[in-house]
Design a protein around this motif. Structure first.
Motif, PDB file in Angstrom:
ATOM      1  N   GLU A 383       0.839  -1.197   0.000  1.00 36.64           N
ATOM      2  CA  GLU A 383       0.000   0.000   0.000  1.00 36.64           C
ATOM      3  C   GLU A 383       0.879   1.253   0.000  1.00 36.64           C
ATOM      4  OE1 GLU A 383      -3.345  -2.541   2.455  1.00 36.64           O
ATOM      5  OE2 GLU A 383      -2.174  -0.985   3.486  1.00 36.64           O
ATOM      6  N   ALA A 384       0.425   2.267  -0.719  1.00 41.83           N
ATOM      7  CA  ALA A 384       1.246   3.458  -0.955  1.00 41.83           C
ATOM      8  C   ALA A 384       1.059   4.487   0.155  1.00 41.83           C
ATOM      9  CB  ALA A 384       0.913   4.060  -2.312  1.00 41.83           C
ATOM     10  N   ASP A 385       1.623   4.167   1.317  1.00 44.99           N
ATOM     11  CA  ASP A 385       1.661   5.078   2.463  1.00 44.99           C
ATOM     12  C   ASP A 385       3.121   5.456   2.694  1.00 44.99           C
ATOM     13  OD1 ASP A 385      -1.039   4.545   2.742  1.00 44.99           O
ATOM     14  OD2 ASP A 385      -0.805   3.249   4.490  1.00 44.99           O
ATOM     15  N   PHE A 386       3.454   6.715   2.554  1.00 45.85           N
ATOM     16  CA  PHE A 386       4.848   7.121   2.739  1.00 45.85           C
ATOM     17  C   PHE A 386       4.933   8.597   3.097  1.00 45.85           C
ATOM     18  CE2 PHE A 386       3.795   7.198  -1.758  1.00 45.85           C
ATOM     19  CZ  PHE A 386       4.262   8.431  -2.208  1.00 45.85           C
ATOM     20  N   VAL A 387       6.142   8.988   3.477  1.00 48.68           N
ATOM     21  CA  VAL A 387       6.384  10.321   4.018  1.00 48.68           C
ATOM     22  C   VAL A 387       7.552  10.962   3.282  1.00 48.68           C
ATOM     23  CG1 VAL A 387       7.050  11.595   6.089  1.00 48.68           C
ATOM     24  CG2 VAL A 387       5.540   9.620   6.292  1.00 48.68           C
ATOM     25  N   VAL A 388       7.417  12.233   2.984  1.00 56.02           N
ATOM     26  CA  VAL A 388       8.498  13.007   2.391  1.00 56.02           C
ATOM     27  C   VAL A 388       9.053  13.927   3.474  1.00 56.02           C
ATOM     28  CG1 VAL A 388       9.190  14.553   0.531  1.00 56.02           C
ATOM     29  CG2 VAL A 388       7.298  12.940   0.173  1.00 56.02           C
ATOM     30  N   LEU A 389      10.307  13.719   3.822  1.00 57.81           N
ATOM     31  CA  LEU A 389      10.964  14.501   4.865  1.00 57.81           C
ATOM     32  C   LEU A 389      11.876  15.554   4.247  1.00 57.81           C
ATOM     33  CD1 LEU A 389      12.037  11.590   7.241  1.00 57.81           C
ATOM     34  CD2 LEU A 389      10.064  13.107   7.529  1.00 57.81           C
ATOM     35  N   ASP A 390      11.832  16.750   4.793  1.00 61.39           N
ATOM     36  CA  ASP A 390      12.812  17.783   4.467  1.00 61.39           C
ATOM     37  C   ASP A 390      13.875  17.722   5.554  1.00 61.39           C
ATOM     38  OD1 ASP A 390      14.307  20.054   4.035  1.00 61.39           O
ATOM     39  OD2 ASP A 390      12.591  21.296   3.495  1.00 61.39           O
ATOM     40  N   PRO A 391      15.091  17.312   5.230  1.00 57.88           N
ATOM     41  CA  PRO A 391      16.075  17.046   6.284  1.00 57.88           C
ATOM     42  C   PRO A 391      16.743  18.274   6.883  1.00 57.88           C
ATOM     43  CG  PRO A 391      17.008  16.557   4.149  1.00 57.88           C
ATOM     44  CD  PRO A 391      15.588  16.936   3.893  1.00 57.88           C
ATOM     45  N   ALA A 392      16.412  19.479   6.413  1.00 60.58           N
ATOM     46  CA  ALA A 392      17.124  20.660   6.920  1.00 60.58           C
ATOM     47  C   ALA A 392      16.187  21.856   6.917  1.00 60.58           C
ATOM     48  CB  ALA A 392      18.361  20.937   6.078  1.00 60.58           C
ATOM     49  N   VAL A 393      15.396  21.993   7.988  1.00 62.61           N
ATOM     50  CA  VAL A 393      14.381  23.056   8.023  1.00 62.61           C
ATOM     51  C   VAL A 393      14.703  24.158   9.029  1.00 62.61           C
ATOM     52  CG1 VAL A 393      12.545  21.540   7.222  1.00 62.61           C
ATOM     53  CG2 VAL A 393      12.959  21.761   9.676  1.00 62.61           C
ATOM     54  N   SER A 394      15.811  24.054   9.720  1.00 61.62           N
ATOM     55  CA  SER A 394      16.223  25.095  10.659  1.00 61.62           C
ATOM     56  C   SER A 394      17.701  25.386  10.438  1.00 61.62           C
ATOM     57  CB  SER A 394      16.002  24.632  12.105  1.00 61.62           C
ATOM     58  OG  SER A 394      16.933  23.616  12.448  1.00 61.62           O
ATOM     59  N   PRO A 395      18.185  26.536  10.866  1.00 53.75           N
ATOM     60  CA  PRO A 395      19.618  26.822  10.704  1.00 53.75           C
ATOM     61  C   PRO A 395      20.514  25.750  11.323  1.00 53.75           C
ATOM     62  CG  PRO A 395      18.442  28.830  11.264  1.00 53.75           C
ATOM     63  CD  PRO A 395      17.445  27.709  11.385  1.00 53.75           C
ATOM     64  N   LEU A 396      20.132  25.233  12.488  1.00 53.90           N
ATOM     65  CA  LEU A 396      20.943  24.200  13.129  1.00 53.90           C
ATOM     66  C   LEU A 396      20.930  22.918  12.301  1.00 53.90           C
ATOM     67  CD1 LEU A 396      22.662  23.254  15.500  1.00 53.90           C
ATOM     68  CD2 LEU A 396      20.537  22.638  16.693  1.00 53.90           C
ATOM     69  N   GLN A 397      19.753  22.503  11.833  1.00 56.53           N
ATOM     70  CA  GLN A 397      19.688  21.312  10.989  1.00 56.53           C
ATOM     71  C   GLN A 397      20.462  21.505   9.689  1.00 56.53           C
ATOM     72  OE1 GLN A 397      15.716  19.913  10.279  1.00 56.53           O
ATOM     73  NE2 GLN A 397      15.223  19.726  12.451  1.00 56.53           N
ATOM     74  N   GLN A 398      20.374  22.692   9.112  1.00 55.94           N
ATOM     75  CA  GLN A 398      21.110  22.956   7.868  1.00 55.94           C
ATOM     76  C   GLN A 398      22.609  22.824   8.085  1.00 55.94           C
ATOM     77  OE1 GLN A 398      19.607  26.808   6.842  1.00 55.94           O
ATOM     78  NE2 GLN A 398      17.553  26.022   6.403  1.00 55.94           N
ATOM     79  N   LEU A 399      23.086  23.337   9.218  1.00 54.41           N
ATOM     80  CA  LEU A 399      24.506  23.228   9.533  1.00 54.41           C
ATOM     81  C   LEU A 399      24.903  21.770   9.714  1.00 54.41           C
ATOM     82  CD1 LEU A 399      27.200  24.673  10.287  1.00 54.41           C
ATOM     83  CD2 LEU A 399      26.387  24.640  12.664  1.00 54.41           C
ATOM     84  N   ARG A 400      24.101  21.026  10.467  1.00 50.58           N
ATOM     85  CA  ARG A 400      24.414  19.615  10.727  1.00 50.58           C
ATOM     86  C   ARG A 400      24.279  18.783   9.451  1.00 50.58           C
ATOM     87  NH1 ARG A 400      26.667  15.873  11.349  1.00 50.58           N
ATOM     88  NH2 ARG A 400      26.561  14.242  12.967  1.00 50.58           N
ATOM     89  N   TYR A 401      23.285  19.083   8.649  1.00 49.96           N
ATOM     90  CA  TYR A 401      23.073  18.360   7.391  1.00 49.96           C
ATOM     91  C   TYR A 401      24.262  18.559   6.445  1.00 49.96           C
ATOM     92  CZ  TYR A 401      20.660  16.805   3.133  1.00 49.96           C
ATOM     93  OH  TYR A 401      20.298  16.159   1.976  1.00 49.96           O
ATOM     94  N   ALA A 402      24.762  19.776   6.396  1.00 48.39           N
ATOM     95  CA  ALA A 402      25.907  20.070   5.526  1.00 48.39           C
ATOM     96  C   ALA A 402      27.144  19.295   5.943  1.00 48.39           C
ATOM     97  CB  ALA A 402      26.196  21.566   5.537  1.00 48.39           C
ATOM     98  N   ASN A 403      27.207  18.921   7.219  1.00 48.35           N
ATOM     99  CA  ASN A 403      28.356  18.177   7.732  1.00 48.35           C
ATOM    100  C   ASN A 403      28.095  16.676   7.838  1.00 48.35           C
ATOM    101  OD1 ASN A 403      30.369  20.277   8.297  1.00 48.35           O
ATOM    102  ND2 ASN A 403      28.837  21.061   9.707  1.00 48.35           N
TER     103      ASN A 403
END
Length: 443
Positions: A383-403
């Motif tokens: 069954e087609a149940d799924f989630v699309v996540l944005d992995p970098a939605v805050s400045p802290l997440q963006q910094l951590r995501y880049a690393n």
């Protein structure tokens, strides 16, 4: 090769290909397709693979939704949650038994009002979907209308949901008690009305042993025998005072789980929430009967109930899913719940890897509910149940995501720093049922 499909989604996909018996078996099953293609047809997955391979299946001019800059994962599975407790989440200051008397029972008393049940059901389902939970095992209240309200709204979404009317006949306020025969009659009517309708399933829901007389448990057993394909959903060994109380109430039984086992309530579709203070014989019984545990870290920490023994569950080969346990649990968000699970494990010298955590929240949770043939990963036919996540939605997440150098680091960042802001879109039955309001691109 021609293929029937209604939607084509290109994206960065992660799932777990198969169920495992031990965490060290997970490695080969972790499946990452940074540029993959998912084809949907009438609410099911028609094809899943690499973009380069799948592009040839697309007729010229096919519209393709592109999530390559996001992370697409199977919908989260919440194996234990109380929808009537949504409005009392974060209630201060008590452990389990006092908390039930002070907060839970008064709130649940309001669900005899069908309009109130409908309003909270709508809010509850929106909270699930906006946090990426697409399947849940849910407690209602003792009132049949609380179940009708929840199921009717889940059916409108064609959502996969399992729920049931609370069954209890003692040790609760008078307005929340029923006779064993009344409980049998009302539950039987609800099963016949809802179980197996669309993607809905019914769970026999004795609250927990202290609120159930032997006569009521015998009626639960009677229903389990009449309807062997329904689920069983209850609590087990959450709080030490609760365990001691069960021993006083049921002195003829060897342990807490034996109360349920005596009445035939263990089994492959039986889910026991918490299981913090189990004896060896109880672990063995859970394994032997193929029963499942719902691990509820935020609730266990919030009520001071104890630390779940995750390593023991693996050693004993007991099926396991994750539960938010709202309202003792403090969030609907599975990312935050996994972050707390990591801390519970750390306190016991166990390092919960990100891949394992996402397994418990997706395919492992599906297996705990005996639904892994239907949901939990991107295999064709599911069954087609799924989630699309944005992995970098805050400045802290963006910094951590880049690393973050690996997918494992991205997943771990999400489960330790993530929250509802990371939910970009939620799909149920192949349709978008939630999208982040600040990002309204066309599908």
């Amino acid at each position: 090769m021609s293929m029937q499909f209604t939607h084509a989604i290109r994206g960065n996909f992660f799932d777990i290909a198969a169920c495992v018996e031990q965490p060290d078996q997970l490695g080969p099953q972790l499946r990452h397709r940074p540029d993959g293609l998912l084809l949907l047809n009438q609410g099911r997955i028609a094809w899943f693979g690499e973009w380069q391979q799948g592009a040839a299946l697309l007729p010229a001019g096919t519209a393709v939704t592109d999530y390559r800059d996001k992370l697409v994962v199977p919908g989260f599975v919440d194996c234990h949650i109380h929808y009537p407790q949504t409005e009392m989440i974060g209630a201060y200051g008590d452990q389990l038994l006092g908390w039930l008397q002070r907060y839970t029972f008064p709130v649940e008393g309001r669900f005899g009002d069908a309009e109130h049940a409908e309003n909270i059901s709508a809010f509850f389902l929106q909270q699930l979907l906006s946090n990426g939970t697409t399947t849940a095992l849910v407690f209602a209240t003792v009132h049949p209308q609380s179940v009708d309200a929840l199921f009717s709204q889940a059916a409108a979404l064609n959502m996969r949901l399992i729920a049931g009317k609370v069954m209890m006949d003692r040790h609760a306020p008078e307005g929340l008690l029923e006779t064993p025969e009344q409980s049998y009659r009302q539950t039987r009517a609800l099963i016949r009305r809802w179980h197996g309708r669309q993607r809905l399933g019914y769970a026999l829901t004795p609250r927990f042993a202290p609120t159930c007389s032997p006569q009521l448990l015998a009626q639960v057993q009677r229903l389990r025998q009449e309807f062997p394909d329904v689920w069983l959903h209850t609590h087990l060994s959450e709080n030490r005072d609760e365990v001691a109380w069960v021993k006083e109430l049921f002195p003829q039984h060897r342990n807490y789980l034996d109360v349920y086992h005596h009445y035939g309530l263990t089994g492959e579709k039986s889910v026991f929430a918490h299981c913090l203070h189990l004896e060896d014989a109880e672990w063995q019984c859970l394994c032997d009967t193929r029963s499942s545990i719902a691990f509820c870290p935020t609730s266990n920490l919030f009520l001071g109930s104890g630390l779940f023994k995750l390593q023991q569950a693996w050693r004993r080969r007991v099926r396991l899913g994750i539960g938010s346990d709202v309202g003792a649990g403090t969030t609907f968000n599975m990312l935050q719940t996994l972050g707390e699970a990591y801390k519970v494990a750390q306190l016991q010298d166990y390092k919960l890897a990100a891949g394992e955590a996402f397994y418990h929240a997706t395919l492992g949770g599906a297996r705990a509910l005996a639904l892994d043939d239907h949901i939990g990963n991107f295999d064709a036919g599911k069954e087609a149940d799924f989630v699309v996540l944005d992995p970098a939605v805050s400045p802290l997440q963006q910094l951590r995501y880049a690393n973050s150098r690996t997918l494992d680091e991205v997943l771990f960042m999400l489960m330790t720093l993530g929250d509802d802001r990371n939910l970009y879109r939620t799909y149920v039955d192949g349709k978008v049922v939630f999208q982040a309001p600040q990002r309204q691109e066309a599908a």
